[in-house]
Scaffold this motif. Sequence first.
Motif, PDB file in Angstrom:
ATOM      1  N   ALA A   8       0.824  -1.208   0.000  1.00  0.00           N
ATOM      2  CA  ALA A   8       0.000   0.000   0.000  1.00  0.00           C
ATOM      3  C   ALA A   8       0.858   1.258   0.000  1.00  0.00           C
ATOM      4  O   ALA A   8       0.552   2.238  -0.680  1.00  0.00           O
ATOM      5  CB  ALA A   8      -0.937  -0.006   1.203  1.00  0.00           C
ATOM      6  N   LEU A  12       0.140   3.276  -3.293  1.00  0.00           N
ATOM      7  CA  LEU A  12      -0.853   4.338  -3.100  1.00  0.00           C
ATOM      8  C   LEU A  12      -0.443   5.654  -3.763  1.00  0.00           C
ATOM      9  O   LEU A  12      -1.283   6.298  -4.404  1.00  0.00           O
ATOM     10  CB  LEU A  12      -1.107   4.532  -1.600  1.00  0.00           C
ATOM     11  CG  LEU A  12      -2.180   5.569  -1.256  1.00  0.00           C
ATOM     12  CD1 LEU A  12      -3.517   5.185  -1.861  1.00  0.00           C
ATOM     13  CD2 LEU A  12      -2.313   5.725   0.258  1.00  0.00           C
ATOM     14  N   SER A  16      -2.925   7.125  -6.612  1.00  0.00           N
ATOM     15  CA  SER A  16      -3.677   8.356  -6.331  1.00  0.00           C
ATOM     16  C   SER A  16      -3.268   9.489  -7.262  1.00  0.00           C
ATOM     17  O   SER A  16      -4.120  10.251  -7.746  1.00  0.00           O
ATOM     18  CB  SER A  16      -3.475   8.766  -4.874  1.00  0.00           C
ATOM     19  OG  SER A  16      -2.094   8.970  -4.611  1.00  0.00           O
ATOM     20  N   ALA A 412      -6.655  13.104   0.429  1.00  0.00           N
ATOM     21  CA  ALA A 412      -6.955  11.860   1.136  1.00  0.00           C
ATOM     22  C   ALA A 412      -5.826  10.850   0.967  1.00  0.00           C
ATOM     23  O   ALA A 412      -5.451  10.143   1.927  1.00  0.00           O
ATOM     24  CB  ALA A 412      -8.266  11.278   0.612  1.00  0.00           C
ATOM     25  N   ALA A 413      -5.248  10.768  -0.229  1.00  0.00           N
ATOM     26  CA  ALA A 413      -4.139   9.835  -0.442  1.00  0.00           C
ATOM     27  C   ALA A 413      -2.917  10.235   0.371  1.00  0.00           C
ATOM     28  O   ALA A 413      -2.213   9.378   0.916  1.00  0.00           O
ATOM     29  CB  ALA A 413      -3.789   9.786  -1.932  1.00  0.00           C
ATOM     30  N   ALA A 415      -2.895  11.872   3.246  1.00  0.00           N
ATOM     31  CA  ALA A 415      -3.152  11.533   4.647  1.00  0.00           C
ATOM     32  C   ALA A 415      -3.010  10.030   4.885  1.00  0.00           C
ATOM     33  O   ALA A 415      -2.410   9.586   5.881  1.00  0.00           O
ATOM     34  CB  ALA A 415      -4.551  12.019   5.044  1.00  0.00           C
ATOM     35  N   ALA A 416      -3.576   9.223   3.956  1.00  0.00           N
ATOM     36  CA  ALA A 416      -3.460   7.772   4.114  1.00  0.00           C
ATOM     37  C   ALA A 416      -2.015   7.317   4.017  1.00  0.00           C
ATOM     38  O   ALA A 416      -1.574   6.422   4.761  1.00  0.00           O
ATOM     39  CB  ALA A 416      -4.312   7.079   3.053  1.00  0.00           C
ATOM     40  N   GLU A 417      -1.242   7.920   3.125  1.00  0.00           N
ATOM     41  CA  GLU A 417       0.157   7.534   2.968  1.00  0.00           C
ATOM     42  C   GLU A 417       0.945   7.850   4.234  1.00  0.00           C
ATOM     43  O   GLU A 417       1.757   7.028   4.696  1.00  0.00           O
ATOM     44  CB  GLU A 417       0.757   8.263   1.767  1.00  0.00           C
ATOM     45  CG  GLU A 417       2.206   7.919   1.484  1.00  0.00           C
ATOM     46  CD  GLU A 417       2.384   6.532   0.903  1.00  0.00           C
ATOM     47  OE1 GLU A 417       3.537   6.072   0.819  1.00  0.00           O
ATOM     48  OE2 GLU A 417       1.360   5.901   0.546  1.00  0.00           O
ATOM     49  N   LEU A 419      -0.223   8.104   7.254  1.00  0.00           N
ATOM     50  CA  LEU A 419      -0.679   7.205   8.305  1.00  0.00           C
ATOM     51  C   LEU A 419      -0.045   5.829   8.145  1.00  0.00           C
ATOM     52  O   LEU A 419       0.412   5.207   9.128  1.00  0.00           O
ATOM     53  CB  LEU A 419      -2.200   7.104   8.266  1.00  0.00           C
ATOM     54  CG  LEU A 419      -2.847   6.222   9.333  1.00  0.00           C
ATOM     55  CD1 LEU A 419      -2.496   6.740  10.737  1.00  0.00           C
ATOM     56  CD2 LEU A 419      -4.352   6.160   9.146  1.00  0.00           C
ATOM     57  N   LEU A 420       0.022   5.343   6.923  1.00  0.00           N
ATOM     58  CA  LEU A 420       0.654   4.050   6.687  1.00  0.00           C
ATOM     59  C   LEU A 420       2.139   4.090   7.036  1.00  0.00           C
ATOM     60  O   LEU A 420       2.693   3.132   7.608  1.00  0.00           O
ATOM     61  CB  LEU A 420       0.475   3.640   5.225  1.00  0.00           C
ATOM     62  CG  LEU A 420      -0.938   3.233   4.789  1.00  0.00           C
ATOM     63  CD1 LEU A 420      -0.983   2.988   3.294  1.00  0.00           C
ATOM     64  CD2 LEU A 420      -1.395   1.998   5.553  1.00  0.00           C
TER      65      LEU A 420
END
Length: 493
Positions: A8, A12, A16, A412-413, A415-417, A419-420
């Motif tokens: 991911a 990601l 994205s 959003a991508a 933030a997700a990146e 967090l990962l």
Amino acid sequence: MTAMFRAAILGLPALSIGLAALVLLGPGAPRGVTFVRVWGAPVAGSEALSLRLEGVRRLHGADDPAALSGIEVSATSAGSPLDPWTGSTGSDGVGEALLRAPGGLEEPVVVRVARDDDAGALLEARVPLLEARVPLLPPPRAAGTPAAGTPAAGTPAAEAAPLPGVTRGALRLRVTAARGVLAAPFPELVRVVVETESGAAVAGARVEASAVGADLDGQGSGPALVEADARGAASLTVTPRSHAVELTVRATPPAGARPGSPATPGATGTWEGRLPVIPGAIWLDPARLAGDPPALRLISPAPRTRAYVSLGDARGRLLGAVVPLAPDGAGFSSGELALPGEPALRATGWVVVASDPREQGAGAVAWPLSPAAAAATPRRVALLADGWPAAEARERARASRARRRGLLVLGAAAAAEMLLLAIEARSARRRLAAHLAAASGGAGEGGGPAPLSSEDRGRVLAAARAEPLLSALALAALVGLSFAAVAALATFR
């Protein structure tokens, strides 16, 4: 789970950014805008609202004609709806809409133009192209109302204005073009009136004419001899062979004139001037106007595929049409349009014939519909409403919505990146701490490594935690910076 996190983290950003690029460069990119302009010359009190629609497609500041189908034009006059018109524009983007107003047009007149959606059921069934209030021209002056010596606009003059020229001699000559203008190489009547200085008509006067750049009465450039009638009027048939025609007219009293006649024997008069030949004008054949049934036969000296026509009278523009032209075998392009059978229109009406839909070219000519009428002075079509500002606003709003969605994907991508990355860094720290704890906790006897003291062990674990956390934060910052850079570039249009 660790493998999924790593996949991911690696996939990601590419996924994205690719998706955002598709949104920003696709729906978020500027597209060609389709809109309409409305032209006309509506008059207050008229029973017809005749509008010329111009479909336009604009992209990067360049305009192209737009062939639009499924157009519906509706209007209200003083709040009362008129019968709508449905149709389409041709390949040149031009269409003619006619809305009947039996009660007469009254302010305010609001026009709405919409068309069927080509995108299917995903969007609205009808796409609005224009909604605007159009101005009405004042009605012509009533008969008998002073107008400073000029005819009311939109009506044929009672008599064509004399052509400017140089006159000499005891006799006065007034030269007029029967239909106001001439078009090469088509025949037109030129009238000559011979009068004395006191204004008395010289009946039977001998008129001799010669021309440069034209044929007279089918005999070449002249001289042509004609005799005036009892009113001192004579007619010449002039066929221009160029766009610069110079005419010379000389008049003398009739043979055997007596001293008591209006003209003194031996008196002469001369007129010299240029005839109003309109370059590139489309000629209206007067013979077909008097035919059965009457029709507008248009002949263009230059190759053309269409002519734009406006018909009207004192009530304003009553009808518009696009007349197809085709080679006629005589070296010209010609076409016909049936003339409405309304007697008032045929007696006092006019027709504007132009090669451009805006009637602004040099070759746009107004011809009287009646062969006996003089030059016409119609109201040309003017721009009543332009749909470009509203279409531009709709396009900007659509593109802005798409770009906001693309930026939302990037945010959003990002933030997700991050967090990962934080989760992966925390997991890595735990694994490293466990590994160091196991490696530093040996028994110290029996040949094994000696265990570290509690202080040394704390320093080793602290150093192991600090460096991965710093690297994770730096990587997260770089990822965030890359997303922000893409978002910033996407704001450029």
